[in-house]
Design a protein around this motif. Structure first.
Motif, PDB file in Angstrom:
ATOM      1  N   ARG A 222      33.441  10.274  23.126  1.00  0.00           N
ATOM      2  CA  ARG A 222      33.880   8.899  23.338  1.00  0.00           C
ATOM      3  C   ARG A 222      33.066   8.311  24.482  1.00  0.00           C
ATOM      4  NH1 ARG A 222      38.065   6.406  26.449  1.00  0.00           N
ATOM      5  NH2 ARG A 222      38.752   8.446  27.213  1.00  0.00           N
TER       6      ARG A 222
ATOM      7  N   ASP B 246      34.879   5.387  18.963  1.00  0.00           N
ATOM      8  CA  ASP B 246      34.252   4.487  17.996  1.00  0.00           C
ATOM      9  C   ASP B 246      32.914   4.980  17.466  1.00  0.00           C
ATOM     10  OD1 ASP B 246      32.654   4.037  20.261  1.00  0.00           O
ATOM     11  OD2 ASP B 246      33.731   2.212  20.796  1.00  0.00           O
ATOM     12  N   GLY B 247      32.482   6.165  17.895  1.00  0.00           N
ATOM     13  CA  GLY B 247      31.239   6.738  17.396  1.00  0.00           C
ATOM     14  C   GLY B 247      29.993   6.212  18.069  1.00  0.00           C
TER      15      GLY B 247
ATOM     16  N   VAL C 234      29.441  12.172  19.102  1.00  0.00           N
ATOM     17  CA  VAL C 234      30.715  12.873  18.963  1.00  0.00           C
ATOM     18  C   VAL C 234      31.602  12.663  20.175  1.00  0.00           C
ATOM     19  CG1 VAL C 234      29.755  14.615  17.429  1.00  0.00           C
ATOM     20  CG2 VAL C 234      29.726  15.016  19.900  1.00  0.00           C
TER      21      VAL C 234
END
Length: 532
Positions: free
Chosen positions: A38, A31-32, A36
């Motif tokens: 997770r 989801d950012g 970069v």
């Protein structure tokens, strides 16, 4: 963000998480929120991280304290899958070596969360609040039934290497809390005898820590600091750990005080570090860092190799989290989403989650019968909290999009009255104050959205509509409609009790149930390759 390196410890070291909203498992999607990477670290990994950093501190003779700053419920299926929101979350948190906890506003929206979740007991075990032995802090939250504090007003902490802290836990001046509690205004709380008793300890501690569930720049932060300075003077070091607004931010408050806010949804571990000093130097140094909640970042911040990162206690907690999620069925697949929809996308965009809600989900799954031309739906646009990702949609995905399970109400009014009320709500002349009450405040990335939205967007002026609204928005929306329509507008009635012509199915009991109904109409798994 630069590549994470090992944290450098000073004499006073504080770790904090805030606004976790039941994201105890690793994030399911890229989801950012962790750049970069997770956010693939569960709270089991967080426990391993704290243990490693404390071990490093032990080698250097330095203490590391660990805090939670409130809003642990509402956000994922782990919280909403139980009748008492958060009932499955709270026992998992007791496995963390927290030195003190604060209470957030989301713990206070439902009386059952307070009375059965925070204060409820099972057999001989203490309540969640009681299990922290006086370190669950509620400096300005009292029980409505007795006037006694929900938790403790303050706590004195002493680390194993001698660091001493005076810690208080504050909530912004919340008005829309449940009936089980009352929230005292800051000015009144700091005038009470307990505050003077707390400040009497300031001469014997290395710093005062304020767990403050409020925006880092909220004027109340300055009000609390001013009260401390009046009581103890300018020399005592003060570190405020803020929250509520779901951002990363920090600021200096005066020569010897600073504030840090550390993200949301378990995307960040905040780190505040400084040396103890009794001088009156003009610029005492405070170090503030944000550590992504990814396994790689946590291992690097702790200064350990990835292969040696997991501790037995951390692995055990990760297993408990997974087992609890499995038992609650939050990973049950409902259907397959054809693409990713973003909560922050503007209305009308192809990937707008709000357009999906207003154009598809509400008309098809909220209205009864589907696409009933005599109904409309109004909601504040802080309601959708997370993106819906392409591919497999689970109960957890739906809960992350809309976790609150608001009951639904109906206000009957003409189209022109409802349109006038919506304009008033969006102009700021009706509803909440400063985004704290009457609406769920928009996050920075949602700036393109109006404060309130409706479907259909254009209403026939002379037609009578059943305006559907959720619990949270009911008073603000119904009030605006009454203001616009006068005595002709009656009070809200429960949607499931309202008479609706040609109703073919029972209405969904909550707004979240409407999303669940819609998700079950999607193509069924296995899901093919979908656009993200």
């Amino acid at each position: 963000m630069q590549k994470q390196t090992a944290l450098r410890l000073s004499e006073v070291n504080l770790l904090v998480v805030t606004d976790v909203h039941s994201f105890l498992a690793a994030h399911l999607h890229a989801d950012g929120m962790c750049g970069v990477e997770r956010c693939d670290a569960s709270f089991g990994a967080l426990l391993s991280f704290v243990q490693h950093l404390r071990a490093a501190g032990d080698k250097q003779g330095k203490d590391v304290f660990f805090f939670d700053n409130g809003d642990v419920v509402d956000g994922t299926g782990l919280s909403s899958a139980t009748p008492v929101h958060g009932k499955a979350v709270l026992p998992l948190l007791t496995s963390l070596p927290l030195d003190a906890l604060n209470c957030g506003n989301h713990e206070l929206y439902q009386s059952r969360t307070v009375l059965e979740g925070l204060l409820g007991t099972v057999g001989p075990r203490p309540s969640f609040v009681g299990s922290w032995n006086g370190t669950y802090l509620t400096s300005n939250i009292v029980l409505a039934s007795s006037g006694a504090p929900l938790g403790s007003r303050f706590a004195l902490l002493k680390g194993r290497h001698g660091t001493r802290l005076l810690v208080l836990g504050w909530l912004y001046e919340m008005r829309d809390h449940c009936a089980a509690v009352n929230v005292t205004k800051i000015a009144a709380a700091v005038s009470e005898p307990w505050f003077a008793a707390a400040m009497a300890h300031a001469a014997h501690v290395d710093a005062i820590v304020l767990l403050a569930h409020m925006h880092y720049a909220d004027p109340l932060v300055g009000e609390m600091l001013a009260a401390i300075r009046r009581a103890v003077g300018p020399a005592v070091l003060v570190q405020v750990l803020a929250g509520h607004s779901h951002i990363r931010a920090s600021a200096r408050l005066d020569a010897r005080a600073a504030v840090l806010e550390a993200g949301h949804y378990a995307d960040t571990v905040g780190f505040a570090s400084f040396n103890a000093s009794r001088g009156v130097s003009l610029h005492h140094s405070f170090v503030h860092e944000y550590v992504h909640m990814s396994r790689a970042s946590l291992a690097a911040a702790a200064g350990v190799a990835a292969a040696a990162f997991d501790t037995p206690a951390g692995l055990a907690l990760s297993r408990r989290i997974d087992e609890t999620r499995d038992a609650l069925g939050v990973s049950t697949a409902l259907g397959c989403a054809p693409r990713t929809y973003r909560a922050s996308a503007p209305l009308g965009a192809d990937d707008s989650l709000w357009s999906l809600y207003l154009d598809v989900v509400a008309p098809a799954a909220l209205f009864t019968p589907a696409r009933n031309a005599s109904q409309c739906f109004l909601t504040s646009t802080g309601a959708l909290r997370y993106d819906l990702y392409a591919g497999r949609v689970t109960r957890d995905d739906v809960a992350m999009v809309l976790p609150f399970e608001d009951r639904l109400w109906v206000v009957q009014a003409r189209g022109d009255v409802i349109s006038k009320a919506l304009a008033s709500l969006n102009s700021g002349s009706a509803g909440g104050e400063d985004g704290e009450e009457g609406e769920r405040p928009l996050r920075a990335e949602q700036a393109a959205l109006p404060r309130y939205a409706a479907t259909p967007s254009a209403l026939a002026p002379e037609q009578l509509f059943d305006a559907i609204v959720g619990d949270f928005d009911r008073d603000a929306v119904a009030g605006a409609i009454r203001t616009a329509g006068g005595a002709a507008v009656g009070p809200p009635v429960r949607y499931d009790k309202a008479a609706v012509a040609a109703r073919s199915i029972a209405p969904p009991p909550t707004d979240t149930d409407a999303w669940l109904r819609w998700a079950r109409t999607l193509p069924q798994p296995p899901c093919g390759v979908a656009s993200r």
